[in-house]
Design a protein around this motif. Structure first.
Motif, PDB file in Angstrom:
ATOM      1  N   ILE A 156      43.492   0.063   3.565  1.00  0.00           N
ATOM      2  CA  ILE A 156      43.652  -0.161   2.051  1.00  0.00           C
ATOM      3  C   ILE A 156      43.246   0.889   1.116  1.00  0.00           C
ATOM      4  CG2 ILE A 156      43.768  -2.650   2.446  1.00  0.00           C
ATOM      5  CD1 ILE A 156      40.902  -2.824   1.364  1.00  0.00           C
ATOM      6  N   GLY A 157      42.107   1.719   1.639  1.00  0.00           N
ATOM      7  CA  GLY A 157      41.972   2.840   0.752  1.00  0.00           C
ATOM      8  C   GLY A 157      42.820   3.738   0.197  1.00  0.00           C
ATOM      9  N   HIS A 158      43.973   3.809   1.191  1.00  0.00           N
ATOM     10  CA  HIS A 158      45.170   4.666   0.931  1.00  0.00           C
ATOM     11  C   HIS A 158      46.183   4.032   0.366  1.00  0.00           C
ATOM     12  CE1 HIS A 158      42.376   7.837   2.445  1.00  0.00           C
ATOM     13  NE2 HIS A 158      42.310   7.116   3.430  1.00  0.00           N
ATOM     14  N   SER A 159      46.108   2.770  -0.222  1.00  0.00           N
ATOM     15  CA  SER A 159      47.023   2.154  -1.057  1.00  0.00           C
ATOM     16  C   SER A 159      47.051   2.452  -2.330  1.00  0.00           C
ATOM     17  CB  SER A 159      46.973   0.464  -0.886  1.00  0.00           C
ATOM     18  OG  SER A 159      45.623   0.167  -1.600  1.00  0.00           O
ATOM     19  N   ILE A 160      48.168   2.801  -3.155  1.00  0.00           N
ATOM     20  CA  ILE A 160      48.112   3.337  -4.437  1.00  0.00           C
ATOM     21  C   ILE A 160      47.766   2.605  -5.468  1.00  0.00           C
ATOM     22  CG2 ILE A 160      49.689   4.696  -5.806  1.00  0.00           C
ATOM     23  CD1 ILE A 160      48.866   6.113  -3.135  1.00  0.00           C
ATOM     24  N   LEU A 161      46.816   2.741  -6.246  1.00  0.00           N
ATOM     25  CA  LEU A 161      46.683   2.044  -7.378  1.00  0.00           C
ATOM     26  C   LEU A 161      47.077   2.630  -8.675  1.00  0.00           C
ATOM     27  CD1 LEU A 161      42.830   0.378  -6.909  1.00  0.00           C
ATOM     28  CD2 LEU A 161      45.105  -0.592  -6.351  1.00  0.00           C
ATOM     29  N   PHE A 176      39.352   5.309  -6.745  1.00  0.00           N
ATOM     30  CA  PHE A 176      38.717   4.436  -7.822  1.00  0.00           C
ATOM     31  C   PHE A 176      37.294   3.748  -7.416  1.00  0.00           C
ATOM     32  CE2 PHE A 176      43.183   4.865  -8.744  1.00  0.00           C
ATOM     33  CZ  PHE A 176      43.157   5.166 -10.071  1.00  0.00           C
ATOM     34  N   PHE A 177      37.300   3.450  -6.056  1.00  0.00           N
ATOM     35  CA  PHE A 177      36.057   2.744  -5.704  1.00  0.00           C
ATOM     36  C   PHE A 177      35.344   3.210  -4.269  1.00  0.00           C
ATOM     37  CE2 PHE A 177      39.197  -0.470  -4.363  1.00  0.00           C
ATOM     38  CZ  PHE A 177      38.681  -0.859  -3.347  1.00  0.00           C
ATOM     39  N   GLY A 178      35.700   4.401  -3.991  1.00  0.00           N
ATOM     40  CA  GLY A 178      34.950   4.998  -2.842  1.00  0.00           C
ATOM     41  C   GLY A 178      33.909   5.425  -3.309  1.00  0.00           C
ATOM     42  N   ARG A 198      30.513   9.106  -9.709  1.00  0.00           N
ATOM     43  CA  ARG A 198      30.829   9.666 -10.765  1.00  0.00           C
ATOM     44  C   ARG A 198      30.845   8.758 -12.136  1.00  0.00           C
ATOM     45  NH1 ARG A 198      34.917  11.945  -7.351  1.00  0.00           N
ATOM     46  NH2 ARG A 198      36.407  10.410  -8.203  1.00  0.00           N
ATOM     47  N   LEU A 199      30.692   7.460 -11.478  1.00  0.00           N
ATOM     48  CA  LEU A 199      30.986   6.604 -13.010  1.00  0.00           C
ATOM     49  C   LEU A 199      29.616   6.421 -13.651  1.00  0.00           C
ATOM     50  CD1 LEU A 199      33.159   3.697 -11.387  1.00  0.00           C
ATOM     51  CD2 LEU A 199      33.963   5.334 -13.062  1.00  0.00           C
ATOM     52  N   PRO A 200      29.704   6.227 -15.043  1.00  0.00           N
ATOM     53  CA  PRO A 200      28.514   6.030 -15.679  1.00  0.00           C
ATOM     54  C   PRO A 200      27.891   4.611 -15.220  1.00  0.00           C
ATOM     55  CG  PRO A 200      30.040   6.793 -17.238  1.00  0.00           C
ATOM     56  CD  PRO A 200      30.804   6.212 -15.921  1.00  0.00           C
ATOM     57  N   ASN A 201      28.688   3.565 -14.972  1.00  0.00           N
ATOM     58  CA  ASN A 201      28.212   2.123 -14.479  1.00  0.00           C
ATOM     59  C   ASN A 201      29.123   2.160 -13.237  1.00  0.00           C
ATOM     60  OD1 ASN A 201      27.666  -0.189 -13.992  1.00  0.00           O
ATOM     61  ND2 ASN A 201      28.618  -1.168 -15.762  1.00  0.00           N
ATOM     62  N   PRO A 202      28.577   2.376 -12.167  1.00  0.00           N
ATOM     63  CA  PRO A 202      29.247   2.209 -10.730  1.00  0.00           C
ATOM     64  C   PRO A 202      29.687   0.925 -10.501  1.00  0.00           C
ATOM     65  CG  PRO A 202      27.071   3.323 -10.370  1.00  0.00           C
ATOM     66  CD  PRO A 202      27.208   2.829 -11.903  1.00  0.00           C
ATOM     67  N   ALA A 203      29.034  -0.228 -11.355  1.00  0.00           N
ATOM     68  CA  ALA A 203      29.701  -1.729 -11.120  1.00  0.00           C
ATOM     69  C   ALA A 203      30.948  -1.784 -11.645  1.00  0.00           C
ATOM     70  CB  ALA A 203      28.709  -2.763 -11.899  1.00  0.00           C
ATOM     71  N   GLN A 204      31.561  -0.918 -12.247  1.00  0.00           N
ATOM     72  CA  GLN A 204      32.914  -1.165 -12.866  1.00  0.00           C
ATOM     73  C   GLN A 204      33.800  -0.752 -11.945  1.00  0.00           C
ATOM     74  OE1 GLN A 204      33.817  -2.203 -16.070  1.00  0.00           O
ATOM     75  NE2 GLN A 204      31.739  -2.847 -15.986  1.00  0.00           N
ATOM     76  N   GLY A 205      33.465   0.104 -10.899  1.00  0.00           N
ATOM     77  CA  GLY A 205      34.380   0.301  -9.585  1.00  0.00           C
ATOM     78  C   GLY A 205      34.825  -1.157  -9.029  1.00  0.00           C
ATOM     79  N   GLY A 206      33.884  -2.108  -9.317  1.00  0.00           N
ATOM     80  CA  GLY A 206      33.982  -3.368  -8.818  1.00  0.00           C
ATOM     81  C   GLY A 206      35.511  -4.008  -9.326  1.00  0.00           C
ATOM     82  N   VAL A 207      36.037  -3.518 -10.531  1.00  0.00           N
ATOM     83  CA  VAL A 207      37.240  -3.925 -11.067  1.00  0.00           C
ATOM     84  C   VAL A 207      38.220  -3.670  -9.953  1.00  0.00           C
ATOM     85  CG1 VAL A 207      38.603  -3.827 -13.074  1.00  0.00           C
ATOM     86  CG2 VAL A 207      36.254  -4.019 -13.593  1.00  0.00           C
ATOM     87  N   TYR A 208      38.382  -2.526  -9.702  1.00  0.00           N
ATOM     88  CA  TYR A 208      39.237  -2.163  -8.672  1.00  0.00           C
ATOM     89  C   TYR A 208      39.290  -2.642  -7.310  1.00  0.00           C
ATOM     90  CZ  TYR A 208      39.874   1.263 -12.582  1.00  0.00           C
ATOM     91  OH  TYR A 208      40.266   1.976 -13.590  1.00  0.00           O
ATOM     92  N   LEU A 209      37.868  -3.031  -6.783  1.00  0.00           N
ATOM     93  CA  LEU A 209      37.793  -3.726  -5.632  1.00  0.00           C
ATOM     94  C   LEU A 209      38.413  -5.142  -5.922  1.00  0.00           C
ATOM     95  CD1 LEU A 209      36.637  -4.321  -2.899  1.00  0.00           C
ATOM     96  CD2 LEU A 209      34.562  -4.656  -3.888  1.00  0.00           C
ATOM     97  N   GLY A 264      25.970  -4.632  -7.778  1.00  0.00           N
ATOM     98  CA  GLY A 264      27.002  -5.018  -8.750  1.00  0.00           C
ATOM     99  C   GLY A 264      28.352  -5.045  -8.932  1.00  0.00           C
ATOM    100  N   ILE A 265      28.810  -4.017  -7.838  1.00  0.00           N
ATOM    101  CA  ILE A 265      30.377  -4.013  -7.749  1.00  0.00           C
ATOM    102  C   ILE A 265      30.858  -5.296  -7.162  1.00  0.00           C
ATOM    103  CG2 ILE A 265      29.927  -1.687  -7.606  1.00  0.00           C
ATOM    104  CD1 ILE A 265      30.737  -1.945  -4.694  1.00  0.00           C
ATOM    105  N   LEU A 266      30.115  -6.031  -6.259  1.00  0.00           N
ATOM    106  CA  LEU A 266      30.436  -7.332  -5.753  1.00  0.00           C
ATOM    107  C   LEU A 266      30.759  -8.441  -6.838  1.00  0.00           C
ATOM    108  CD1 LEU A 266      31.645  -8.878  -3.370  1.00  0.00           C
ATOM    109  CD2 LEU A 266      29.174  -9.449  -2.682  1.00  0.00           C
ATOM    110  N   THR A 267      29.915  -8.385  -7.474  1.00  0.00           N
ATOM    111  CA  THR A 267      29.704  -9.320  -8.869  1.00  0.00           C
ATOM    112  C   THR A 267      31.151  -9.113  -9.630  1.00  0.00           C
ATOM    113  OG1 THR A 267      27.304  -9.668  -8.740  1.00  0.00           O
ATOM    114  CG2 THR A 267      28.745 -10.377 -10.616  1.00  0.00           C
ATOM    115  N   THR A 268      31.407  -7.777  -9.839  1.00  0.00           N
ATOM    116  CA  THR A 268      32.341  -7.601 -10.642  1.00  0.00           C
ATOM    117  C   THR A 268      33.769  -7.967 -10.155  1.00  0.00           C
ATOM    118  OG1 THR A 268      30.875  -5.869 -11.868  1.00  0.00           O
ATOM    119  CG2 THR A 268      33.537  -5.555 -12.180  1.00  0.00           C
TER     120      THR A 268
END
Length: 391
Positions: free
Chosen positions: A247-252, A270-272, A278-289, A317-321
Protein backbone atom coordinates in the motif's frame (compact mmCIF):
# COMPACT_ATOMS: atom_id res chain seq x y z
CA UNK A 1 -3.55 -47.87 -2.68
CA UNK A 2 -2.03 -44.88 -0.89
CA UNK A 3 1.62 -43.95 -1.27
CA UNK A 4 3.81 -43.19 1.72
CA UNK A 5 3.78 -39.52 0.74
CA UNK A 6 -0.02 -39.46 0.79
CA UNK A 7 -0.10 -41.10 4.22
CA UNK A 8 2.35 -38.57 5.60
CA UNK A 9 0.29 -35.69 4.26
CA UNK A 10 -2.88 -37.12 5.83
CA UNK A 11 -1.01 -37.46 9.10
CA UNK A 12 0.19 -33.84 8.96
CA UNK A 13 -3.35 -32.65 8.27
CA UNK A 14 -4.69 -34.72 11.17
CA UNK A 15 -2.05 -33.26 13.49
CA UNK A 16 -2.91 -29.75 12.38
CA UNK A 17 -6.60 -30.38 13.03
CA UNK A 18 -5.85 -31.34 16.64
CA UNK A 19 -3.42 -28.49 17.21
CA UNK A 20 -5.88 -25.93 15.87
CA UNK A 21 -8.65 -27.27 18.10
CA UNK A 22 -6.42 -27.07 21.17
CA UNK A 23 -5.30 -23.54 20.28
CA UNK A 24 -8.92 -22.47 19.94
CA UNK A 25 -10.11 -24.22 23.11
CA UNK A 26 -7.47 -25.12 25.65
CA UNK A 27 -8.36 -27.98 27.97
CA UNK A 28 -10.05 -30.38 25.56
CA UNK A 29 -9.68 -34.08 26.38
CA UNK A 30 -8.78 -36.80 23.91
CA UNK A 31 -12.41 -37.88 23.76
CA UNK A 32 -13.55 -34.32 23.04
CA UNK A 33 -10.88 -33.93 20.35
CA UNK A 34 -12.13 -37.10 18.68
CA UNK A 35 -15.72 -35.90 18.80
CA UNK A 36 -14.98 -32.39 17.48
CA UNK A 37 -12.44 -33.39 14.82
CA UNK A 38 -14.29 -36.38 13.38
CA UNK A 39 -11.11 -38.45 13.64
CA UNK A 40 -11.22 -41.94 15.12
CA UNK A 41 -10.46 -42.35 18.79
CA UNK A 42 -7.37 -44.44 18.06
CA UNK A 43 -6.00 -41.80 15.68
CA UNK A 44 -6.44 -39.07 18.29
CA UNK A 45 -4.73 -41.16 20.98
CA UNK A 46 -1.77 -41.95 18.74
CA UNK A 47 -1.35 -38.39 17.48
CA UNK A 48 -1.76 -36.80 20.92
CA UNK A 49 0.92 -39.09 22.30
CA UNK A 50 3.19 -38.08 19.43
CA UNK A 51 2.49 -34.36 19.96
CA UNK A 52 3.23 -34.71 23.67
CA UNK A 53 6.50 -36.56 23.00
CA UNK A 54 7.56 -33.88 20.51
CA UNK A 55 6.82 -30.99 22.89
CA UNK A 56 3.80 -29.52 21.12
CA UNK A 57 1.17 -30.49 23.68
CA UNK A 58 1.03 -31.17 27.40
CA UNK A 59 -1.45 -32.63 29.84
CA UNK A 60 -2.64 -30.24 32.53
CA UNK A 61 -2.43 -32.94 35.20
CA UNK A 62 -5.93 -32.18 36.45
CA UNK A 63 -8.24 -35.03 35.51
CA UNK A 64 -11.99 -34.47 35.43
CA UNK A 65 -14.68 -37.12 35.68
CA UNK A 66 -17.09 -37.31 32.74
CA UNK A 67 -19.64 -40.04 33.45
CA UNK A 68 -18.53 -43.66 33.54
CA UNK A 69 -14.99 -44.78 32.82
CA UNK A 70 -11.63 -43.20 33.57
CA UNK A 71 -11.38 -39.43 34.21
CA UNK A 72 -10.60 -37.17 31.23
CA UNK A 73 -7.26 -35.36 31.20
CA UNK A 74 -7.35 -31.84 29.69
CA UNK A 75 -4.76 -31.00 27.04
CA UNK A 76 -3.22 -27.69 26.03
CA UNK A 77 -0.50 -26.30 23.79
CA UNK A 78 2.86 -26.58 25.56
CA UNK A 79 4.62 -23.22 25.73
CA UNK A 80 7.63 -24.53 27.64
CA UNK A 81 9.44 -27.01 25.36
CA UNK A 82 9.41 -25.63 21.82
CA UNK A 83 10.26 -22.28 20.24
CA UNK A 84 10.46 -20.59 16.86
CA UNK A 85 13.11 -18.11 15.73
CA UNK A 86 11.90 -14.97 13.98
CA UNK A 87 13.94 -12.44 11.99
CA UNK A 88 12.99 -9.02 10.72
CA UNK A 89 15.26 -7.53 8.07
CA UNK A 90 14.39 -3.84 8.27
CA UNK A 91 15.82 -1.04 6.16
CA UNK A 92 18.31 0.03 8.82
CA UNK A 93 18.33 -2.77 11.39
CA UNK A 94 17.92 -6.46 12.14
CA UNK A 95 15.71 -7.86 14.88
CA UNK A 96 15.84 -11.49 15.95
CA UNK A 97 13.55 -13.11 18.51
CA UNK A 98 12.86 -16.50 20.02
CA UNK A 99 9.16 -17.08 20.65
CA UNK A 100 7.30 -19.89 22.39
CA UNK A 101 4.39 -21.76 20.82
CA UNK A 102 2.05 -19.60 22.88
CA UNK A 103 3.54 -16.26 21.77
CA UNK A 104 5.86 -15.47 24.67
CA UNK A 105 9.03 -13.61 23.63
CA UNK A 106 11.81 -15.64 25.23
CA UNK A 107 14.79 -13.70 23.86
CA UNK A 108 15.40 -10.83 21.46
CA UNK A 109 18.23 -8.79 19.99
CA UNK A 110 18.49 -5.82 17.65
CA UNK A 111 21.49 -4.44 15.81
CA UNK A 112 22.11 -2.04 12.89
CA UNK A 113 22.12 -3.49 9.40
CA UNK A 114 25.81 -3.48 8.47
CA UNK A 115 25.42 -3.76 4.68
CA UNK A 116 22.59 -3.97 2.17
CA UNK A 117 24.19 -6.38 -0.30
CA UNK A 118 21.98 -9.50 -0.11
CA UNK A 119 24.76 -12.00 0.61
CA UNK A 120 26.21 -9.86 3.40
CA UNK A 121 22.76 -9.33 4.91
CA UNK A 122 22.24 -13.09 4.97
CA UNK A 123 25.56 -13.62 6.75
CA UNK A 124 24.66 -11.08 9.42
CA UNK A 125 21.24 -12.68 9.87
CA UNK A 126 22.81 -16.13 10.15
CA UNK A 127 25.17 -15.01 12.93
CA UNK A 128 22.27 -13.68 14.99
CA UNK A 129 20.19 -16.80 14.36
CA UNK A 130 23.04 -18.96 15.65
CA UNK A 131 23.06 -16.86 18.83
CA UNK A 132 19.33 -17.45 19.20
CA UNK A 133 19.84 -21.20 18.80
CA UNK A 134 22.54 -21.13 21.47
CA UNK A 135 20.23 -19.35 23.92
CA UNK A 136 17.45 -21.83 23.26
CA UNK A 137 19.81 -24.80 23.55
CA UNK A 138 20.90 -23.56 26.99
CA UNK A 139 17.24 -23.63 28.01
CA UNK A 140 16.79 -27.09 26.42
CA UNK A 141 14.15 -25.74 24.06
CA UNK A 142 13.52 -27.42 20.70
CA UNK A 143 13.51 -25.16 17.63
CA UNK A 144 10.59 -25.76 15.27
CA UNK A 145 11.86 -23.51 12.49
CA UNK A 146 13.02 -20.07 11.38
CA UNK A 147 10.86 -17.36 9.89
CA UNK A 148 12.15 -14.24 8.13
CA UNK A 149 10.27 -11.05 7.31
CA UNK A 150 11.77 -8.51 4.89
CA UNK A 151 10.66 -5.17 3.42
CA UNK A 152 9.67 -6.25 -0.06
CA UNK A 153 7.50 -8.48 -2.21
CA UNK A 154 8.53 -12.11 -1.76
CA UNK A 155 7.54 -14.77 -4.31
CA UNK A 156 7.07 -18.02 -2.37
CA UNK A 157 7.02 -20.13 -5.52
CA UNK A 158 10.57 -19.18 -6.50
CA UNK A 159 12.10 -18.01 -3.21
CA UNK A 160 12.77 -14.63 -4.84
CA UNK A 161 12.50 -11.10 -3.48
CA UNK A 162 10.83 -9.43 -6.45
CA UNK A 163 10.87 -5.88 -5.25
CA UNK A 164 12.40 -4.27 -2.13
CA UNK A 165 13.09 -0.66 -3.20
CA UNK A 166 14.22 0.60 0.21
CA UNK A 167 16.95 -2.05 0.24
CA UNK A 168 17.72 -1.59 -3.44
CA UNK A 169 16.81 -5.22 -4.18
CA UNK A 170 15.09 -6.49 -7.33
CA UNK A 171 14.73 -10.15 -8.29
CA UNK A 172 17.07 -11.39 -5.56
CA UNK A 173 16.96 -15.19 -5.27
CA UNK A 174 16.92 -14.96 -1.49
CA UNK A 175 16.01 -18.39 -0.15
CA UNK A 176 19.15 -20.20 -1.39
CA UNK A 177 21.28 -17.32 -0.09
CA UNK A 178 19.88 -17.45 3.42
CA UNK A 179 19.89 -21.25 3.68
CA UNK A 180 23.53 -21.34 2.57
CA UNK A 181 24.47 -18.60 5.05
CA UNK A 182 22.71 -20.42 7.89
CA UNK A 183 24.48 -23.66 7.02
CA UNK A 184 27.89 -21.99 6.84
CA UNK A 185 27.30 -20.28 10.19
CA UNK A 186 26.55 -23.62 11.84
CA UNK A 187 22.82 -23.16 12.44
CA UNK A 188 20.93 -26.42 13.02
CA UNK A 189 19.04 -27.62 9.92
CA UNK A 190 15.42 -26.60 10.42
CA UNK A 191 12.72 -25.35 8.08
CA UNK A 192 13.11 -21.75 6.87
CA UNK A 193 10.13 -19.64 5.80
CA UNK A 194 10.27 -16.15 4.27
CA UNK A 195 7.61 -13.52 3.76
CA UNK A 196 7.08 -9.78 3.53
CA UNK A 197 7.58 -8.04 6.90
CA UNK A 198 4.06 -6.55 6.93
CA UNK A 199 2.65 -10.04 6.35
CA UNK A 200 4.67 -11.42 9.24
CA UNK A 201 3.53 -8.52 11.44
CA UNK A 202 -0.06 -9.50 10.68
CA UNK A 203 0.69 -13.04 11.82
CA UNK A 204 2.01 -11.77 15.16
CA UNK A 205 -1.50 -10.52 15.85
CA UNK A 206 -3.38 -13.33 14.14
CA UNK A 207 -1.59 -16.47 15.31
CA UNK A 208 -1.17 -15.18 18.87
CA UNK A 209 -4.57 -13.49 19.08
CA UNK A 210 -6.18 -12.80 22.42
CA UNK A 211 -9.90 -13.25 22.96
CA UNK A 212 -12.21 -13.93 20.03
CA UNK A 213 -10.63 -15.63 17.03
CA UNK A 214 -11.34 -13.82 13.75
CA UNK A 215 -10.70 -15.06 10.24
CA UNK A 216 -9.55 -11.68 8.85
CA UNK A 217 -7.11 -8.99 9.95
CA UNK A 218 -5.03 -6.24 8.37
CA UNK A 219 -1.79 -4.96 9.86
CA UNK A 220 -0.43 -1.66 8.53
CA UNK A 221 3.24 -1.11 9.24
CA UNK A 222 4.66 2.42 9.09
CA UNK A 223 8.38 2.99 8.80
CA UNK A 224 10.74 3.98 6.01
CA UNK A 225 8.32 2.07 3.84
CA UNK A 226 4.61 1.49 4.33
CA UNK A 227 2.97 -1.88 3.88
CA UNK A 228 -0.04 -3.98 4.84
CA UNK A 229 -0.20 -7.59 5.91
CA UNK A 230 -3.59 -9.06 5.00
CA UNK A 231 -5.18 -12.19 6.46
CA UNK A 232 -8.42 -13.24 4.77
CA UNK A 233 -10.39 -16.41 5.51
CA UNK A 234 -7.58 -17.73 7.73
CA UNK A 235 -4.93 -17.34 5.02
CA UNK A 236 -2.31 -14.75 4.22
CA UNK A 237 -3.35 -12.90 1.08
CA UNK A 238 -0.10 -12.27 -0.77
CA UNK A 239 -1.15 -12.01 -4.40
CA UNK A 240 0.27 -13.66 -7.50
CA UNK A 241 3.92 -12.74 -6.87
CA UNK A 242 3.81 -11.54 -3.27
CA UNK A 243 2.90 -7.95 -4.19
CA UNK A 244 -0.42 -7.76 -2.32
CA UNK A 245 -0.39 -5.25 0.52
CA UNK A 246 2.20 -2.91 -1.02
CA UNK A 247 0.00 0.00 0.00
CA UNK A 248 2.99 2.32 0.34
CA UNK A 249 3.03 2.34 -3.46
CA UNK A 250 -0.65 2.99 -3.95
CA UNK A 251 -1.16 6.43 -5.48
CA UNK A 252 -2.59 9.19 -3.30
CA UNK A 253 -1.79 12.06 -5.68
CA UNK A 254 -1.48 12.03 -9.45
CA UNK A 255 1.99 13.30 -10.46
CA UNK A 256 2.93 13.88 -6.82
CA UNK A 257 6.38 13.65 -5.25
CA UNK A 258 8.76 10.99 -6.62
CA UNK A 259 8.94 7.72 -4.70
CA UNK A 260 11.78 5.22 -4.24
CA UNK A 261 9.85 2.78 -6.44
CA UNK A 262 9.99 5.09 -9.48
CA UNK A 263 6.35 6.17 -9.34
CA UNK A 264 5.06 9.56 -8.20
CA UNK A 265 2.51 10.39 -5.53
CA UNK A 266 2.78 7.11 -3.59
CA UNK A 267 1.39 6.86 -0.06
CA UNK A 268 4.95 6.43 1.20
CA UNK A 269 5.74 10.00 0.10
CA UNK A 270 2.96 11.24 2.42
CA UNK A 271 3.48 9.25 5.61
CA UNK A 272 6.62 7.19 5.16
CA UNK A 273 9.33 7.98 7.74
CA UNK A 274 11.17 10.37 5.43
CA UNK A 275 7.97 12.31 4.72
CA UNK A 276 7.07 12.54 8.43
CA UNK A 277 10.53 13.87 9.26
CA UNK A 278 9.92 16.78 6.87
CA UNK A 279 6.57 17.81 8.39
CA UNK A 280 6.41 20.59 11.02
CA UNK A 281 3.82 18.43 12.81
CA UNK A 282 4.44 14.76 11.97
CA UNK A 283 1.05 13.80 13.40
CA UNK A 284 -0.51 15.35 10.29
CA UNK A 285 0.82 12.40 8.34
CA UNK A 286 -1.87 10.48 10.17
CA UNK A 287 -4.47 12.11 7.91
CA UNK A 288 -3.07 10.20 4.95
CA UNK A 289 -2.73 7.06 7.04
CA UNK A 290 -6.41 7.45 7.89
CA UNK A 291 -7.25 7.70 4.18
CA UNK A 292 -5.40 4.43 3.53
CA UNK A 293 -7.15 2.74 6.48
CA UNK A 294 -10.48 3.89 5.08
CA UNK A 295 -9.63 2.36 1.70
CA UNK A 296 -8.50 -0.92 3.26
CA UNK A 297 -11.66 -1.06 5.37
CA UNK A 298 -14.03 -0.56 2.45
CA UNK A 299 -12.04 -2.95 0.25
CA UNK A 300 -11.61 -5.89 2.65
CA UNK A 301 -13.99 -5.30 5.61
CA UNK A 302 -11.53 -6.97 8.04
CA UNK A 303 -12.29 -8.14 11.55
CA UNK A 304 -9.47 -6.00 12.93
CA UNK A 305 -7.19 -3.15 11.85
CA UNK A 306 -3.80 -2.95 13.57
CA UNK A 307 -1.17 -0.27 13.05
CA UNK A 308 2.48 -0.45 14.10
CA UNK A 309 6.05 0.20 13.06
CA UNK A 310 8.86 2.64 13.89
CA UNK A 311 6.91 5.73 12.85
CA UNK A 312 4.12 4.91 15.30
CA UNK A 313 6.70 4.47 18.03
CA UNK A 314 8.42 7.75 17.21
CA UNK A 315 5.30 9.79 16.46
CA UNK A 316 2.40 8.26 18.45
CA UNK A 317 0.15 11.14 17.41
CA UNK A 318 -0.19 9.80 13.88
CA UNK A 319 -2.34 6.89 15.09
CA UNK A 320 -4.71 9.25 16.91
CA UNK A 321 -5.00 11.45 13.82
CA UNK A 322 -5.55 8.39 11.62
CA UNK A 323 -8.37 7.17 13.86
CA UNK A 324 -10.03 10.58 13.79
CA UNK A 325 -9.75 10.71 10.00
CA UNK A 326 -11.25 7.23 9.63
CA UNK A 327 -14.06 8.13 12.05
CA UNK A 328 -14.83 11.22 9.96
CA UNK A 329 -15.29 9.16 6.80
CA UNK A 330 -17.48 6.67 8.67
CA UNK A 331 -19.67 9.40 10.15
CA UNK A 332 -20.24 11.02 6.77
CA UNK A 333 -21.24 7.63 5.36
CA UNK A 334 -23.55 6.95 8.30
CA UNK A 335 -21.73 3.77 9.38
CA UNK A 336 -19.59 2.70 12.34
CA UNK A 337 -15.87 2.57 11.71
CA UNK A 338 -13.84 -0.50 12.69
CA UNK A 339 -11.63 -0.42 15.76
CA UNK A 340 -8.00 0.48 15.08
CA UNK A 341 -5.48 -0.63 17.69
CA UNK A 342 -1.71 -0.45 18.12
CA UNK A 343 0.56 -3.46 17.65
CA UNK A 344 0.63 -5.80 20.63
CA UNK A 345 4.34 -6.54 20.25
CA UNK A 346 5.42 -3.00 19.40
CA UNK A 347 8.62 -2.79 17.37
CA UNK A 348 9.04 -6.57 17.62
CA UNK A 349 5.82 -7.22 15.69
CA UNK A 350 7.43 -8.24 12.39
CA UNK A 351 10.08 -10.41 14.05
CA UNK A 352 7.55 -12.13 16.32
CA UNK A 353 5.30 -12.61 13.30
CA UNK A 354 8.19 -14.14 11.39
CA UNK A 355 8.43 -16.72 14.16
CA UNK A 356 4.66 -17.17 13.91
CA UNK A 357 5.15 -17.87 10.19
CA UNK A 358 6.65 -21.22 11.22
CA UNK A 359 3.50 -22.02 13.19
CA UNK A 360 1.31 -20.74 10.36
CA UNK A 361 2.77 -23.32 7.95
CA UNK A 362 2.70 -26.11 10.55
CA UNK A 363 -1.02 -25.58 11.05
CA UNK A 364 -1.86 -25.41 7.35
CA UNK A 365 -0.17 -28.29 5.49
CA UNK A 366 0.11 -27.35 1.83
CA UNK A 367 -2.19 -24.40 2.57
CA UNK A 368 -5.09 -26.82 2.37
CA UNK A 369 -8.19 -26.66 4.61
CA UNK A 370 -7.48 -28.27 7.96
CA UNK A 371 -10.05 -31.05 7.50
CA UNK A 372 -9.83 -34.72 6.62
CA UNK A 373 -12.33 -37.35 5.66
CA UNK A 374 -12.92 -39.81 8.53
CA UNK A 375 -12.95 -42.56 5.90
CA UNK A 376 -9.47 -41.63 4.69
CA UNK A 377 -7.93 -41.36 8.13
CA UNK A 378 -9.48 -44.63 9.27
CA UNK A 379 -7.53 -46.46 6.56
CA UNK A 380 -4.28 -45.12 8.02
CA UNK A 381 -5.09 -45.66 11.71
CA UNK A 382 -7.46 -48.56 12.44
CA UNK A 383 -9.76 -47.83 15.35
CA UNK A 384 -8.29 -50.57 17.50
CA UNK A 385 -7.98 -48.88 20.91
CA UNK A 386 -10.66 -49.27 23.58
CA UNK A 387 -12.79 -46.34 24.71
CA UNK A 388 -11.08 -46.22 28.12
CA UNK A 389 -7.78 -45.25 26.47
CA UNK A 390 -9.33 -41.89 25.58
CA UNK A 391 -8.88 -40.12 28.89
Amino acid sequence: MKTTGDQQLVKRINRSVLLRLMRRRSGLSRAQLAQESGLTKSTVSLLVRELIDEGWVTETGIATAQGLGRPSIPLRIDGSRRAMVGVEIAVESLRVVAVSLTGEVIWSIEEPLSEREPGLVCRQVAQLVVRAHQVLAEQTLLVSGIGIGLPGAFDEATGTVRFAPNLGWRNVVFLPLITQALSEAGAPPVAVHVQNEADTAALSEYEFSEGEVMDSLIFVTCGTGVGAGIVLNDRLFIGLQGMAGEIGHSILQVDGLPCSCGRRGCAETFFGARALDRLPNPAQGGVYLGVVLQNLWTTFDPGALVVGGPSCDRYPGILTTARDTLAGYATRAGVVEPAVRPARYGLLASAVGAAALVLYHELRPMHAPATVSPTDEAQDHPDDLPQDDLH
